[in-house]
Design a protein around this motif. Structure first.
Motif, PDB file in Angstrom:
ATOM      1  N   LYS A  50     -38.025 -18.187  37.402  1.00 43.01           N
ATOM      2  CA  LYS A  50     -38.761 -18.772  36.281  1.00 43.01           C
ATOM      3  C   LYS A  50     -39.125 -20.230  36.540  1.00 43.01           C
ATOM      4  N   GLU A  51     -40.033 -20.719  35.704  1.00 43.39           N
ATOM      5  CA  GLU A  51     -40.464 -22.121  35.661  1.00 43.39           C
ATOM      6  C   GLU A  51     -40.866 -22.682  37.040  1.00 43.39           C
ATOM      7  N   PRO A  52     -41.864 -22.077  37.685  1.00 45.35           N
ATOM      8  CA  PRO A  52     -42.367 -22.675  38.931  1.00 45.35           C
ATOM      9  C   PRO A  52     -42.927 -24.071  38.652  1.00 45.35           C
ATOM     10  N   HIS A  53     -42.720 -24.985  39.578  1.00 44.03           N
ATOM     11  CA  HIS A  53     -43.199 -26.348  39.378  1.00 44.03           C
ATOM     12  C   HIS A  53     -43.417 -27.032  40.722  1.00 44.03           C
ATOM     13  N   LEU A  54     -44.195 -28.085  40.678  1.00 44.47           N
ATOM     14  CA  LEU A  54     -44.600 -28.809  41.884  1.00 44.47           C
ATOM     15  C   LEU A  54     -44.157 -30.258  41.766  1.00 44.47           C
ATOM     16  N   LEU A  55     -43.462 -30.744  42.781  1.00 45.39           N
ATOM     17  CA  LEU A  55     -43.122 -32.157  42.902  1.00 45.39           C
ATOM     18  C   LEU A  55     -44.110 -32.815  43.850  1.00 45.39           C
ATOM     19  N   VAL A  56     -44.735 -33.914  43.417  1.00 44.81           N
ATOM     20  CA  VAL A  56     -45.651 -34.665  44.267  1.00 44.81           C
ATOM     21  C   VAL A  56     -45.184 -36.116  44.304  1.00 44.81           C
ATOM     22  N   VAL A  57     -44.971 -36.642  45.502  1.00 35.76           N
ATOM     23  CA  VAL A  57     -44.515 -38.018  45.681  1.00 35.76           C
ATOM     24  C   VAL A  57     -45.585 -38.806  46.431  1.00 35.76           C
ATOM     25  N   LYS A  96     -17.958 -32.453  35.546  1.00 39.20           N
ATOM     26  CA  LYS A  96     -18.120 -31.590  36.713  1.00 39.20           C
ATOM     27  C   LYS A  96     -18.296 -30.125  36.308  1.00 39.20           C
ATOM     28  N   ASN A  97     -17.533 -29.702  35.313  1.00 41.77           N
ATOM     29  CA  ASN A  97     -17.553 -28.286  34.929  1.00 41.77           C
ATOM     30  C   ASN A  97     -18.094 -28.061  33.524  1.00 41.77           C
ATOM     31  N   VAL A  98     -18.792 -29.046  32.988  1.00 45.11           N
ATOM     32  CA  VAL A  98     -19.287 -28.939  31.622  1.00 45.11           C
ATOM     33  C   VAL A  98     -20.253 -27.774  31.461  1.00 45.11           C
ATOM     34  N   ALA A  99     -21.076 -27.511  32.460  1.00 43.88           N
ATOM     35  CA  ALA A  99     -22.070 -26.446  32.348  1.00 43.88           C
ATOM     36  C   ALA A  99     -21.417 -25.099  32.070  1.00 43.88           C
ATOM     37  N   GLU A 100     -20.179 -24.914  32.507  1.00 36.96           N
ATOM     38  CA  GLU A 100     -19.494 -23.640  32.289  1.00 36.96           C
ATOM     39  C   GLU A 100     -19.213 -23.391  30.814  1.00 36.96           C
ATOM     40  N   THR A 101     -19.221 -24.433  30.005  1.00 39.90           N
ATOM     41  CA  THR A 101     -18.927 -24.288  28.578  1.00 39.90           C
ATOM     42  C   THR A 101     -20.193 -24.114  27.747  1.00 39.90           C
ATOM     43  N   LEU A 102     -21.351 -24.024  28.395  1.00 40.63           N
ATOM     44  CA  LEU A 102     -22.648 -23.957  27.710  1.00 40.63           C
ATOM     45  C   LEU A 102     -23.360 -22.655  28.054  1.00 40.63           C
ATOM     46  N   PRO A 103     -24.466 -22.349  27.381  1.00 40.35           N
ATOM     47  CA  PRO A 103     -25.200 -21.110  27.681  1.00 40.35           C
ATOM     48  C   PRO A 103     -25.602 -21.011  29.147  1.00 40.35           C
ATOM     49  N   GLY A 104     -25.808 -19.800  29.610  1.00 42.98           N
ATOM     50  CA  GLY A 104     -26.054 -19.541  31.024  1.00 42.98           C
ATOM     51  C   GLY A 104     -27.234 -20.269  31.614  1.00 42.98           C
ATOM     52  N   TRP A 105     -28.290 -20.491  30.842  1.00 38.47           N
ATOM     53  CA  TRP A 105     -29.470 -21.151  31.400  1.00 38.47           C
ATOM     54  C   TRP A 105     -29.165 -22.565  31.880  1.00 38.47           C
ATOM     55  N   VAL A 106     -28.147 -23.206  31.293  1.00 41.09           N
ATOM     56  CA  VAL A 106     -27.796 -24.570  31.684  1.00 41.09           C
ATOM     57  C   VAL A 106     -27.366 -24.610  33.142  1.00 41.09           C
ATOM     58  N   ARG A 107     -26.692 -23.559  33.583  1.00 46.86           N
ATOM     59  CA  ARG A 107     -26.183 -23.545  34.961  1.00 46.86           C
ATOM     60  C   ARG A 107     -27.281 -23.366  35.993  1.00 46.86           C
ATOM     61  N   ARG A 108     -28.500 -23.102  35.552  1.00 47.74           N
ATOM     62  CA  ARG A 108     -29.610 -23.006  36.506  1.00 47.74           C
ATOM     63  C   ARG A 108     -30.174 -24.378  36.867  1.00 47.74           C
ATOM     64  N   ASP A 115     -32.562 -30.172  20.406  1.00 49.44           N
ATOM     65  CA  ASP A 115     -33.817 -29.436  20.578  1.00 49.44           C
ATOM     66  C   ASP A 115     -33.836 -28.700  21.915  1.00 49.44           C
ATOM     67  N   LEU A 116     -33.308 -29.333  22.948  1.00 49.72           N
ATOM     68  CA  LEU A 116     -33.309 -28.705  24.271  1.00 49.72           C
ATOM     69  C   LEU A 116     -32.445 -27.457  24.300  1.00 49.72           C
ATOM     70  N   LEU A 117     -31.376 -27.447  23.553  1.00 50.73           N
ATOM     71  CA  LEU A 117     -30.540 -26.247  23.477  1.00 50.73           C
ATOM     72  C   LEU A 117     -31.321 -25.081  22.876  1.00 50.73           C
ATOM     73  N   ARG A 118     -32.275 -25.381  22.006  1.00 50.53           N
ATOM     74  CA  ARG A 118     -33.094 -24.317  21.425  1.00 50.53           C
ATOM     75  C   ARG A 118     -34.193 -23.876  22.391  1.00 50.53           C
ATOM     76  N   TRP A 119     -34.760 -24.826  23.132  1.00 49.45           N
ATOM     77  CA  TRP A 119     -35.863 -24.489  24.050  1.00 49.45           C
ATOM     78  C   TRP A 119     -35.382 -23.715  25.273  1.00 49.45           C
ATOM     79  N   GLN A 120     -34.159 -23.978  25.694  1.00 49.41           N
ATOM     80  CA  GLN A 120     -33.555 -23.255  26.823  1.00 49.41           C
ATOM     81  C   GLN A 120     -34.399 -23.337  28.094  1.00 49.41           C
TER      82      GLN A 120
END
Length: 347
Positions: A149-156, A104-116, A13-18
Motif C-alpha cells: 500500500k501507499e506507493p510514494h516517491l522521494l525526490v532529493v 523502542k517497543n511502543v508500536a507493539e501496543t498500537l494497531p497493526g498499521w503502526v508497525r508498518r 486524527d492520525l489514529l483514525r486515518w491509519q
C-alpha cells in the motif's frame, strides 16, 4: 495551545486515518519544528503520558529518525512505563541524545498499521539533471509499504555548485516522476548519493537550503537507509558513458584533464563552468602537451554536445577556446602545484 497538546490532537486524527505514510511525514515535520533542546523533554512527557496518541507520537518519531541497528539499551536506572523501554542513540547523526526516550517497543501496543512505518520496499531509482546545466541534480527513489500500500516517491535536490549537498526534498505520488526526465539507475547507488548529500550538508556550517528541507529530511534519510545494497560513496558513471572522443592526437590526454576537472559532478556543465575550465583551471593546474592543448577545444565541444548541446554552452566554448594556447603558455598563471610538478619533470 502547547506543541505537545497540538501534537496529541493531530495524533488522534492520525489514529483514525491509519496511514503509515501520512504519520511518518507528520512526525518528520514535528521533528523539524522542535528545537534540539526541546526534543528530550517532549519525548519524556510523551512517555509519561502513556495515551495511545502519545505512544503513536513516540513510535512515529522513532520510525523516521532512527533504524534499529543505531541503538543499544539505555543505561540501567532509566525509568519509563512498561512497554516504553528507553533506548540510547549511538549513531553520530542521532544528535546529542535527543531521541533517548523514544519508545523502542511502543508500536507493539498500537494497531497493526503502526508497525508498518519505516518498513518499505524500494521499487526503483532514478537520477539526472534538475536544470539544463545540471547545477542541481535530482535523486529519486520509489517505495511502497510491505503490504503493497501507499506507493510514494522521494525526490532529493542535490546542489552541484555547492559541492553536492542536499538542498531540498519532497515526497510525492509516483506519477510525479513522469515530469522529471530522469534516467533509471540502481537504487543502491541513488540512495548512496542521497545519504552522501545529506552528510555533506551536515558538515557545512551555514549551508543554504530550502526552508522545506528540514520537514522532509528525517523521512528522506530513513528511506535512503532502507534501500538494500547501498553504494557509498556512490560513483557517477556519466564519464564512462561518453563515447564521442575526437579521433585526433592528444584527445585522450585532453579528456583525462577534463575528467579530473569535473570530478564527481559530471552532470554540471554550464557556460560558467566552461569558462572556469578553459581560462582558469587549465592554465593554473594542468600540464599538457602541445597535442593535448590543440585537441582540447574539440574535446570540450564533444563533451558539451554530450552534456545536452545547449546553445549557450557551445557559444561559450567558441568564445573561450581561442585563448587557450596563450593562457597555457603564460607561466605566471600556473599555480604552485603545477610549478612544482613542472620543475620535477624538467630535472
Amino acid at each position: 495551545m502547547s506543541t505537545f497538546t497540538t501534537a496529541l490532537a493531530q495524533a488522534h486524527d492520525l489514529l483514525r486515518w491509519q496511514s503509515p505514510l501520512r504519520t511518518e511525514l507528520w512526525a518528520a515535520r514535528l521533528t523539524a519544528d522542535l528545537e534540539p533542546d526541546e526534543m528530550a523533554p517532549f519525548l519524556r512527557r510523551a512517555a509519561k503520558d502513556g495515551s495511545a496518541e502519545a505512544r503513536l507520537t513516540l513510535a512515529a518519531i522513532s520510525a523516521v529518525n532512527v533504524t534499529a541497528d543505531m541503538y543499544r539499551p539505555a543505561d540501567e536506572g532509566t525509568s519509563l512505563p512498561p512497554g516504553h523501554e528507553a533506548v540510547q542513540p549511538v549513531a553520530e547523526d542521532a544528535g546529542a541524545g535527543a531521541y533517548a526516550l523514544t519508545g523502542k517497543n511502543v508500536a507493539e501496543t498500537l494497531p497493526g498499521w503502526v508497525r508498518r512505518m519505516g518498513h518499505v520496499t524500494c521499487e526503483g531509482g532514478w537520477y539526472g539533471k534538475a536544470d539544463p546545466y545540471g547545477e542541481q541534480v535530482l535523486a529519486a527513489l520509489s517505495f511502497r509499504y510491505e503490504n503493497g500500500k501507499e506507493p510514494h516517491l522521494l525526490v532529493v535536490g542535490i546542489d552541484q555548485a555547492s559541492g553536492g549537498l542536499a538542498v531540498d526534498a519532497v515526497v510525492e505520488e509516483v506519477k510525479f516522476l513522469d515530469d522529471l526526465g530522469l534516467r533509471a539507475e540502481e537504487p543502491g547507488a541513488v540512495a548512496g548519493r542521497v545519504l552522501d548529500a545529506f552528510e555533506l550538508g551536515d558538515r557545512i556550517m551555514g549551508a543554504v537550503v530550502a526552508d522545506t528541507l528540514a520537514a522532509v529530511r528525517p523521512v528522506a534519510i530513513s528511506r535512503a537507509r532502507a534501500v538494500p545494497d547501498l553504494v557509498r560513496p556512490a560513483p557517477d558513471d556519466t564519464m564512462s558513458r561518453f563515447d564521442e572522443l575526437p579521433d585526433q592526437p592528444g584527445a585522450r590526454e585532453a579528456f583525462e584533464k577534463l575528467a579530473e576537472f569535473v570530478g564527481d559532478r559530471p552532470l554540471w556543465w554550464s557556460p560558467g563552468r566552461v569558462t572556469q575550465f578553459l581560462t582558469s583551471w587549465l592554465p593554473r593546474e594542468a600540464i599538457l602537451s602541445e597535442a593535448g592543448i590543440a585537441a582540447m577545444p574539440d574535446v570540450v565541444r564533444a563533451w558539451s554536445r554530450f552534456s545536452g548541446a545547449h546553445p549557450a554552452v557551445l557559444a561559450q566554448v567558441e568564445a573561450d577556446a581561442p585563448r587557450l594556447p596563450a593562457l597555457m603558455a603564460d607561466d605566471s598563471l600556473a599555480g604552485l602545484g603545477k610549478r612544482i610538478a613542472q620543475a620535477q619533470r624538467d630535472r
